[in-house]
Design an enzyme around this catalytic site. Structure first.
Site, PDB file in Angstrom:
ATOM      1  N   CYS A   1     -22.144 -10.330  19.424  1.00  0.00           N
ATOM      2  CA  CYS A   1     -21.511 -11.319  18.538  1.00  0.00           C
ATOM      3  C   CYS A   1     -21.233 -10.793  17.137  1.00  0.00           C
ATOM      4  CB  CYS A   1     -22.345 -12.605  18.477  1.00  0.00           C
ATOM      5  SG  CYS A   1     -22.357 -13.484  20.053  1.00  0.00           S
TER       6      CYS A   1
ATOM      7  N   HIS B   1     -15.085 -16.268  15.471  1.00  0.00           N
ATOM      8  CA  HIS B   1     -16.040 -15.927  14.419  1.00  0.00           C
ATOM      9  C   HIS B   1     -16.634 -14.558  14.696  1.00  0.00           C
ATOM     10  CE1 HIS B   1     -20.046 -17.487  16.417  1.00  0.00           C
ATOM     11  NE2 HIS B   1     -19.250 -16.968  17.309  1.00  0.00           N
TER      12      HIS B   1
ATOM     13  N   HIS C   1     -14.786 -19.055  20.831  1.00  0.00           N
ATOM     14  CA  HIS C   1     -15.417 -20.002  21.746  1.00  0.00           C
ATOM     15  C   HIS C   1     -14.544 -21.246  21.883  1.00  0.00           C
ATOM     16  CE1 HIS C   1     -19.237 -17.849  21.775  1.00  0.00           C
ATOM     17  NE2 HIS C   1     -19.144 -17.748  20.462  1.00  0.00           N
TER      18      HIS C   1
ATOM     19  N   HIS D   1      -8.533 -23.191  16.034  1.00  0.00           N
ATOM     20  CA  HIS D   1      -7.726 -21.979  15.962  1.00  0.00           C
ATOM     21  C   HIS D   1      -7.840 -21.262  14.617  1.00  0.00           C
ATOM     22  CE1 HIS D   1      -6.187 -23.558  19.710  1.00  0.00           C
ATOM     23  NE2 HIS D   1      -5.821 -22.310  19.984  1.00  0.00           N
TER      24      HIS D   1
ATOM     25  N   GLU E   1     -21.365 -24.241  22.399  1.00  0.00           N
ATOM     26  CA  GLU E   1     -20.630 -22.999  22.168  1.00  0.00           C
ATOM     27  C   GLU E   1     -20.111 -22.422  23.488  1.00  0.00           C
ATOM     28  OE1 GLU E   1     -22.149 -20.113  19.149  1.00  0.00           O
ATOM     29  OE2 GLU E   1     -22.427 -18.860  20.923  1.00  0.00           O
TER      30      GLU E   1
ATOM     31  N   HIS F   1     -14.907 -12.670  17.989  1.00  0.00           N
ATOM     32  CA  HIS F   1     -14.712 -13.274  19.307  1.00  0.00           C
ATOM     33  C   HIS F   1     -14.547 -14.774  19.119  1.00  0.00           C
ATOM     34  CE1 HIS F   1     -18.955 -13.821  18.444  1.00  0.00           C
ATOM     35  NE2 HIS F   1     -18.987 -14.780  19.368  1.00  0.00           N
TER      36      HIS F   1
END
Length: 150
Positions: free
Chosen positions: A25, A16, A31, A75, A136, A29
Site C-alpha cells: 500500500c 491513495h 479502492h 475518483h 475498503e 492504488h
C-alpha cells in the site's frame, strides 16, 4: 418516543498511497469504498409536518454525505500533505488529476475519523451521528462509533 437509527449506504472510488508503509500500500492504488452512515434520533411526531414519522429524510442525509464525502473523494487520489507525496500530487494536479491533500495518513481508520467530523457538523441539532462503516475491500473495513468517542 423511541430513538431510531437510520442508515444510508454510499459507494465511491478513491486512490491513495501510504507514505512510509512497509507493504504494497506504499504504492499508489485504489479502492471501491462502501460507506454506511448511521444516524440516531426520534421520528417527527407532528402530524402536520411534511416529514412526519421520519428521523431524517434519506434524501437529506444523502445530500449531506454526497456534498461532504462522495463528491469530494470519488475518483480522487488522496495523499498525506505532510509527506514527500506532495511532489507527486503537484505533478498529478498539473496533469489535470483530482488530488486531495489531507492532514493524515489516508488509511480507512483515519478517513472514517475525518468523515465523522465532516458529517456531524452538517446534521440538524436533533440528529446525532451514531456510526460509520468504511469498507475498503470485501473483507476489510474500519468502523467509527459515537459511543466510543464521547
Amino acid at each position: 418516543m423511541s430513538n431510531i437509527r437510520i442508515t444510508k449506504q454510499f459507494s465511491f472510488e478513491t486512490g491513495h498511497a501510504l507514505y512510509g508503509y512497509d507493504g504494497k500500500c506504499k504504492n499508489v492504488h485504489g479502492h471501491s469504498y462502501k460507506l454506511s452512515v448511521t444516524v440516531i434520533g426520534t421520528p417527527i411526531t407532528d402530524t402536520t409536518h411534511v416529514k412526519f414519522g421520519m428521523v431524517i429524510d434519506f434524501s437529506d442525509l444523502k445530500k449531506i454525505v454526497k456534498e461532504e464525502i462522495v463528491d469530494v473523494f470519488d475518483h480522487a487520489t488522496v495523499f498525506n500533505k505532510n509527506t514527500p507525496h506532495v511532489e507527486l500530487a503537484k505533478e498529478l494536479k498539473n496533469r489535470g488529476h483530482n488530488v486531495l491533500l489531507v492532514n493524515y495518513q489516508p488509511t480507512s481508520e483515519m478517513m472514517v475519523i475525518d468523515f465523522s467530523n465532516k458529517i456531524s457538523k452538517r446534521l440538524p441539532s436533533h440528529i446525532k451521528l451514531h456510526s460509520l462503516k468504511l469498507q475498503e475491500t470485501e473483507t476489510s473495513f474500519a468502523e467509527w462509533y459515537a459511543s466510543d468517542n464521547a
